[in-house]
Motif scaffolding. Structure first.
Motif, PDB file in Angstrom:
ATOM      1  N   ASN A   1     -23.733  19.112  23.245  1.00  0.00           N
ATOM      2  CA  ASN A   1     -23.245  17.673  24.021  1.00  0.00           C
ATOM      3  C   ASN A   1     -24.926  17.778  24.982  1.00  0.00           C
ATOM      4  N   THR A   2     -25.539  19.024  25.323  1.00  0.00           N
ATOM      5  CA  THR A   2     -26.842  18.448  25.290  1.00  0.00           C
ATOM      6  C   THR A   2     -27.952  19.572  25.493  1.00  0.00           C
TER       7      THR A   2
ATOM      8  N   ARG B   1     -29.320  22.852  26.604  1.00  0.00           N
ATOM      9  CA  ARG B   1     -28.347  23.751  27.737  1.00  0.00           C
ATOM     10  C   ARG B   1     -26.902  23.972  26.818  1.00  0.00           C
TER      11      ARG B   1
ATOM     12  N   ASN C   1     -23.067  24.500  25.917  1.00  0.00           N
ATOM     13  CA  ASN C   1     -21.576  23.577  26.443  1.00  0.00           C
ATOM     14  C   ASN C   1     -20.567  24.526  26.195  1.00  0.00           C
TER      15      ASN C   1
ATOM     16  N   LYS D   1     -18.626  17.086  19.389  1.00  0.00           N
ATOM     17  CA  LYS D   1     -19.301  16.412  20.533  1.00  0.00           C
ATOM     18  C   LYS D   1     -18.646  15.434  21.376  1.00  0.00           C
ATOM     19  N   ASN D   2     -18.664  15.146  22.601  1.00  0.00           N
ATOM     20  CA  ASN D   2     -18.627  14.001  23.519  1.00  0.00           C
ATOM     21  C   ASN D   2     -16.747  13.989  23.724  1.00  0.00           C
TER      22      ASN D   2
END
Length: 486
Positions: A125-126, A129, A131, A147-148
């Motif tokens: 997601n980021t 970084r 997740n 995702k999300n």
């Protein structure tokens, strides 16, 4: 166990050999001890314990792994090793790698606790970084997100005797092997060894994260002795209430559930949708199938307003679809619904039951892909039920109002003047008192409205689909409809 215990090229054959050895040996039921401090933690306290030094951190690899300590509901330590270039290597346990939040850790905490499970991380997601996107924790449970999305429906490696009077048996993964990924790899491979009083097994998970995350499962299982219900690819979810189904117990939200529908694709081309319920009593429904193409627990509505849960975010819980690899032949998709009066209990289970159970100590090989996703569009080729609403008819004792919204597929491009036909059948001596079809121009939805009176002591299996010029236009909606209570 040292790395030289295994062949230099560790693979599924090694794990299958271990499973075969286990099934030919007496089951060891002796539990491994864990400190009372960890055993007595509440789930909220347990969640404060975090691995802050992931495996492969700083190695610039596409995946990292974090570990769980045993404790709270997860009291069975497991052995976890890594596989580097085909060679098995130990993963050293270090208590200093864990943060305990505001918990007061006893000074005499053992330095060799072992692990209860693990989770994998990737730049999902980021990026850059990392997740968390999949977790293996407890029995043979694992759950993933794309995702999300946030965690919702889980799946398991194997289920045994769910909702049987003799009691459910929970096999468990006792060992894991994490294959260290190469730089640039898009998939992560995990091996697992399963054990239980009634079955052993070897598993290979090929895991890929993305907009939707997929897990390809290769499994070989051995039964120690016959079981009542052998359950392949079990899915576990939660349905409390929504759209007139389930007991709200005073809850103000319009709906609270991880999944809204069981969807099945039979080998004859028929697609079936069964809305999930929260019944007053344990309810098991079976669907005979031949050469299944797939089944799954679907979260249909993706609007926040359908749930109004700021903390729960049910609109972000993934749908989960099981697609067999190869021909699974004849068998059943079985749905078990347990009563609940809150959102904290997983009360829905769906799984495949093969028509023939293997003889004890005879290997059963099966494979499938399980996908976790948010976007349901494109899964079902025909129009399908996008909403089910139930109510009571006040004019006739015991009668129910049934509302089914069909949309998608070929219906998307048809005008409201198309001469669509309803095919509605209510079995078990139920009476169909009325039925009609309406068209919602704004939403491009065909709505079936029916009033059905089931027998007071016998629920009715209701089926409904739409046709146009004798051509099937929708999948089959089905539901076990109980009479309204006085």
């Amino acid at each position: 166990m040292t790395p030289t215990t295994y062949a230099a090229d560790f693979n599924m054959t090694n794990v299958e050999a271990r499973a075969k050895t286990l099934v030919n040996s007496a089951y060891d039921a002796k539990p491994l001890p864990i400190p009372a401090f960890l055993k007595d933690l509440s789930p909220e306290q347990y969640a404060q314990i975090q691995d802050v030094m992931p495996l492969w951190r700083g190695d610039h690899l596409p995946f990292q792994a974090q570990f769980y300590l045993p404790g709270s509901w997860f009291q069975r330590p497991v052995v976890i090793r890594s596989v580097v270039d085909g060679v098995v290597q130990p993963i050293r346990f270090t208590l200093k790698h864990f943060s305990f939040g505001d918990l007061h850790v006893p000074k005499d905490m053992p330095g060799e606790l072992g692990y209860a499970g693990f989770r994998l991380l990737a730049p999902l997601n980021t990026p850059p970084r990392y997740n968390e996107f999949i977790s293996f924790l407890g029995a043979t449970y694992f759950r993933a997100v794309g995702k999300n999305a946030i965690y919702g429906t889980s799946t398991r490696g194997l289920g045994i005797d769910t909702a049987q009077p003799s009691g459910e048996i929970f096999p468990y993964f006792k060992q894991f092997w994490l294959v260290r990924p190469k730089a640039g790899a898009t998939r992560m491979v995990v091996y697992a060894l399963m054990d239980s009083p009634v079955a052993t097994g070897a598993y290979r998970f090929t895991i890929q994260q993305g907009d939707s995350s997929t897990v390809h499962v290769d499994a070989t299982i051995y039964l120690r002795k016959p079981v009542q219900v052998l359950e392949l690819a079990p899915l576990t979810s939660m349905y409390w209430h929504g759209h007139g189904r389930g007991i709200t117990a005073g809850d103000w939200h319009p709906a609270q559930h991880d999944s809204s529908d069981l969807v099945m694709a039979n080998g004859n081309g028929e697609w079936i949708t069964r809305p999930i319920d929260n019944p007053l009593y344990t309810q098991t429904t079976t669907y005979d199938m031949d050469h299944p193409e797939g089944f799954g627990l679907i979260q249909e509505d993706r609007q926040f307003s359908a749930y109004e849960g700021i903390a729960t975010n049910y609109q972000r819980r993934p749908s989960v679809w099981v697609q067999p690899d190869g021909d699974w032949g004849k068998g059943q998709v079985r749905l078990v619904e347990l009563p609940t009066n809150n959102r904290d209990m997983d009360n829905v289970v769906a799984f495949w039951v093969p028509a023939h159970e293997p003889a004890p100590k005879t290997p059963l090989h099966f494979a499938y892909t399980v996908r976790f996703f948010l976007d349901n569009h494109g899964l079902i080729p025909l129009a399908h039920p996008v909403g089910t609403y139930l109510g009571n008819d006040m004019k006739v004792p015991g009668a129910r109002t049934v509302v089914i919204d069909f949309a998608g597929g070929a219906l998307t491009n048809l005008p409201g003047t198309a001469p669509m036909q309803i095919h509605l059948n209510a079995a078990d001596n139920a009476k169909v008192l009325s039925q009609r079809l309406e068209w919602n121009k704004e939403e491009h939805v065909w709505r079936v409205l029916a009033v059905i009176q089931p027998q007071p002591d016998s629920p009715s299996n209701v089926r409904c689909f739409l046709t146009l010029d004798n051509q099937v236009m929708s999948d089959t909606w089905t539901y076990l409809l109980h009479a309204a209570k006085e």
